[in-house]
Design a protein around this motif. Structure first.
Motif, mmCIF file in Angstrom:
data_model
loop_
_atom_site.group_PDB
_atom_site.id
_atom_site.type_symbol
_atom_site.label_atom_id
_atom_site.label_comp_id
_atom_site.label_asym_id
_atom_site.label_seq_id
_atom_site.Cartn_x
_atom_site.Cartn_y
_atom_site.Cartn_z
ATOM 1 N N GLY A 99 43.331 31.562 37.450
ATOM 2 C CA GLY A 99 43.586 30.908 38.718
ATOM 3 C C GLY A 99 42.756 29.638 38.867
ATOM 4 O O GLY A 99 41.596 29.599 38.476
ATOM 5 N N ARG A 100 43.363 28.598 39.444
ATOM 6 C CA ARG A 100 42.681 27.330 39.634
ATOM 7 C C ARG A 100 43.479 26.456 40.584
ATOM 8 O O ARG A 100 44.542 26.848 41.058
ATOM 9 N N LEU A 156 48.554 32.984 34.327
ATOM 10 C CA LEU A 156 47.533 33.943 34.705
ATOM 11 C C LEU A 156 47.498 35.076 33.687
ATOM 12 O O LEU A 156 48.538 35.475 33.159
ATOM 13 N N THR A 169 42.456 36.637 41.431
ATOM 14 C CA THR A 169 42.113 35.293 41.007
ATOM 15 C C THR A 169 42.829 34.304 41.915
ATOM 16 O O THR A 169 44.005 34.460 42.214
ATOM 17 N N GLN A 170 42.102 33.290 42.376
ATOM 18 C CA GLN A 170 42.626 32.356 43.359
ATOM 19 C C GLN A 170 43.494 31.285 42.708
ATOM 20 O O GLN A 170 43.072 30.622 41.759
ATOM 21 N N GLU A 184 41.536 39.816 36.230
ATOM 22 C CA GLU A 184 42.434 38.669 36.206
ATOM 23 C C GLU A 184 41.663 37.389 35.903
ATOM 24 O O GLU A 184 40.476 37.277 36.205
ATOM 25 N N SER A 185 42.364 36.415 35.354
ATOM 26 C CA SER A 185 41.780 35.110 35.103
ATOM 27 C C SER A 185 42.883 34.064 35.058
ATOM 28 O O SER A 185 44.055 34.394 34.947
ATOM 29 N N CYS A 190 45.655 39.002 32.651
ATOM 30 C CA CYS A 190 44.968 40.197 33.098
ATOM 31 C C CYS A 190 44.608 41.022 31.873
ATOM 32 O O CYS A 190 45.499 41.453 31.132
#
Length: 123
Positions: free
Chosen positions: A9-10, A20, A117-118, A6-7, A22
């Motif tokens: 997140g911010r 987001l 991802t946060q 995953e990527s 994946c």
């Protein structure tokens, strides 16, 4: 085997949008349904959205159905979650997962998981 990463997140402000992504590897990627889950501190992991293997069917949790869209691009081995009008209650670690059916909403029904991802939403 399917590997998921995953990527996106911010930290974002309330009412803002966030997308987001994946990315998946593995020759059987297209045969699996994909799900998005989230887990906030002190809470159980909960279902957010899912999409069928061919992208023709989706399922969204009641809490996000008016604000989120899930899609996939099998040519790029990518599944995305577009979130709009975010609020602090959306703060959580978001995970993508691969399973047998998009109709499944329990975490235990999904076989493969990404690392998460946060997403943090400030008021």
């Amino acid at each position: 085997q399917v590997q998921l990463v995953e990527s996106g997140g911010r930290l974002v402000q309330a009412w803002g949008p966030l997308r987001l992504s994946c990315v998946a590897s593995g020759r059987t990627f297209r045969t699996y349904a994909k799900g998005w889950f989230r887990q906030a501190p002190g809470k159980e992991r909960e279902f957010v959205a899912s999409i069928s293997a061919n992208g023709g069917s989706t399922n969204l949790a009641d809490s996000v159905e008016r604000r989120c869209t899930v899609s996939r691009d099998n040519d790029k081995n990518t599944v995305s979650l577009q979130m709009n009008s975010l609020n602090p209650e959306d703060t959580a670690v978001y995970y993508c997962a691969a399973g047998l059916s998009y109709r499944d909403y329990l975490p235990r029904a999904y076989k493969y998981w990404g690392q998460g991802t946060q997403v943090t939403v400030s008021s």
